[in-house]
Design an enzyme around this catalytic site. Sequence first.
Site, PDB file in Angstrom:
ATOM      1  N   CYS A 153      -0.148   0.314   7.789  1.00  0.00           N
ATOM      2  CA  CYS A 153      -0.619   0.812   6.486  1.00  0.00           C
ATOM      3  C   CYS A 153      -1.886   1.629   6.662  1.00  0.00           C
ATOM      4  O   CYS A 153      -2.166   2.530   5.878  1.00  0.00           O
ATOM      5  CB  CYS A 153      -0.899  -0.366   5.552  1.00  0.00           C
ATOM      6  SG  CYS A 153       0.619  -1.179   5.086  1.00  0.00           S
ATOM      7  N   GLU A 159       6.256 -34.557  -0.159  1.00  0.00           N
ATOM      8  CA  GLU A 159       6.270 -35.421  -1.355  1.00  0.00           C
ATOM      9  C   GLU A 159       6.613 -36.825  -0.921  1.00  0.00           C
ATOM     10  O   GLU A 159       7.685 -37.343  -1.234  1.00  0.00           O
ATOM     11  CB  GLU A 159       7.364 -34.954  -2.320  1.00  0.00           C
ATOM     12  CG  GLU A 159       6.946 -33.910  -3.286  1.00  0.00           C
ATOM     13  CD  GLU A 159       7.876 -33.865  -4.499  1.00  0.00           C
ATOM     14  OE1 GLU A 159       7.963 -34.850  -5.257  1.00  0.00           O
ATOM     15  OE2 GLU A 159       8.517 -32.833  -4.674  1.00  0.00           O
ATOM     16  N   GLU A 203       0.845  -1.204   0.000  1.00  0.00           N
ATOM     17  CA  GLU A 203       0.000   0.000   0.000  1.00  0.00           C
ATOM     18  C   GLU A 203       0.881   1.254   0.000  1.00  0.00           C
ATOM     19  O   GLU A 203       0.586   2.243  -0.685  1.00  0.00           O
ATOM     20  CB  GLU A 203      -0.898   0.041   1.246  1.00  0.00           C
ATOM     21  CG  GLU A 203      -1.907  -1.089   1.344  1.00  0.00           C
ATOM     22  CD  GLU A 203      -1.376  -2.271   2.146  1.00  0.00           C
ATOM     23  OE1 GLU A 203      -0.188  -2.637   1.973  1.00  0.00           O
ATOM     24  OE2 GLU A 203      -2.140  -2.847   2.923  1.00  0.00           O
ATOM     25  N   CYS A 215      -2.692  -3.693   7.179  1.00  0.00           N
ATOM     26  CA  CYS A 215      -2.265  -4.010   8.555  1.00  0.00           C
ATOM     27  C   CYS A 215      -2.481  -2.801   9.450  1.00  0.00           C
ATOM     28  O   CYS A 215      -2.496  -1.661   9.002  1.00  0.00           O
ATOM     29  CB  CYS A 215      -0.818  -4.462   8.583  1.00  0.00           C
ATOM     30  SG  CYS A 215       0.343  -3.120   8.351  1.00  0.00           S
TER      31      CYS A 215
END
Length: 348
Positions: A102, A280, A70, A93
Amino acid sequence: MTNQHQPAAPPHCGAAVVSEARALEWAVRLGAKSWVSARPNPPVGCVVLTRSGKCVGYGRHTSPGEPHAEVVALQMAGSQSKDSTVVVTLEPCNHHGRTPPCTERILKSGVRRVVYATKDPNPAAEGGSDFLKHHGIDVEHVPHRLADRLNAPHVTWSMKSRPHVIAKWAQSPEGNMCPPPTHGQWISSVRSRMEVHRIRGRVDAVLTGMGSVIADDCLLSPRNHKRRQTPLIAVASRSRSLPPTARVLENPSVELITEGNPLDQLKALQRLGAHVVLLEAGPRLLHAYWKANLIDEAWIFVGPKPMPDGTGRSPVPSPEKRLRGHPKGFTMDLGPDRLYQIPIESKG
Ligand SMILES: NC(=O)c1ccc[n+]([C@@H]2O[C@H](COP(=O)([O-])OP(=O)(O)OC[C@H]3O[C@@H](n4cnc5c(N)ncnc54)[C@H](OP(=O)(O)O)[C@@H]3O)[C@@H](O)[C@H]2O)c1
């Protein structure tokens, strides 16, 4: 501000009028560029639109300690931030971390409206939307599937304080993971395996079990796709050491994980710096994670060839059924295979 905060401009930035929905797509694309580099922070992308819908600023959060998306986008917009709409992939945030909140920057810039995609569950950062509303800003939450996927590791980290786990496996149409001796080693195609190499080069650690190392002598490196980083290769075994000739040892960074409990294994990987882990493994370790509710996303590659004599039952024998009604799930063809990407609501 350096160029690294200013990736390729969204098409028509500064010229054409665009919708908020289009701007959100751009913001997601910007954020995706930071999926690896921003960790452990969320890979946020942001676009600033004037009242008439002209894009006047854009940005992304590149890495911890660097300005948030932002701030980058509002800085670019400059005086045109006044009366603008901020379109961002994650709720702004509301806390003082390495950088100021922000929300304060949005208020100071005279922004009129904020549109965000994923709600921030981080207890330290949440409340941005309420704070902005309280100060008279028009705030709208517009959920977006891809933004949620980008933010999934951040959500796992914030809610569960452990690495985000993507479990990947291949299975036959009947749901068997281990081919009979007559079938040959591979269930999925070269195209699917390329996709696996792509994701390996974007996670922090690839985790397998000693059973797969012994049976397949797998290398597990991200070698057939351009990588963003080289992951740690981790092999879980409670009692055995790696055979000195094992091909996994050709990787630059290999760890034997001796903890037996899957959560303890993840904590060990966390201590080694992993925030996103690709599991995996063969059926034994995979089922241990499944039962422990420690899988956040399942990536299931279904090959076309029937394998009724196969073994190793998949935890999701019918991915099509599981995907149905799951709004955040996704499926696509990969050569002759079908890939299902399904978020799993894990509790642990
Ligand atoms: N279809 C696929 O996607 C896929 C992928 C990989 C492998 N495979 C196939 O799977 C077969 C091997 O299966 P597998 O099940 O033996 O492999 P695996 O799950 O990769 O490894 C199992 C080993 O992991 C270790 N382990 C550590 N913690 C564990 C825990 N909490 N629970 C269970 N095991 C734990 C154990 O070794 P210790 O006893 O030494 O602790 C166990 O023997 C091969 O045929 C291979 O080709 C298929």
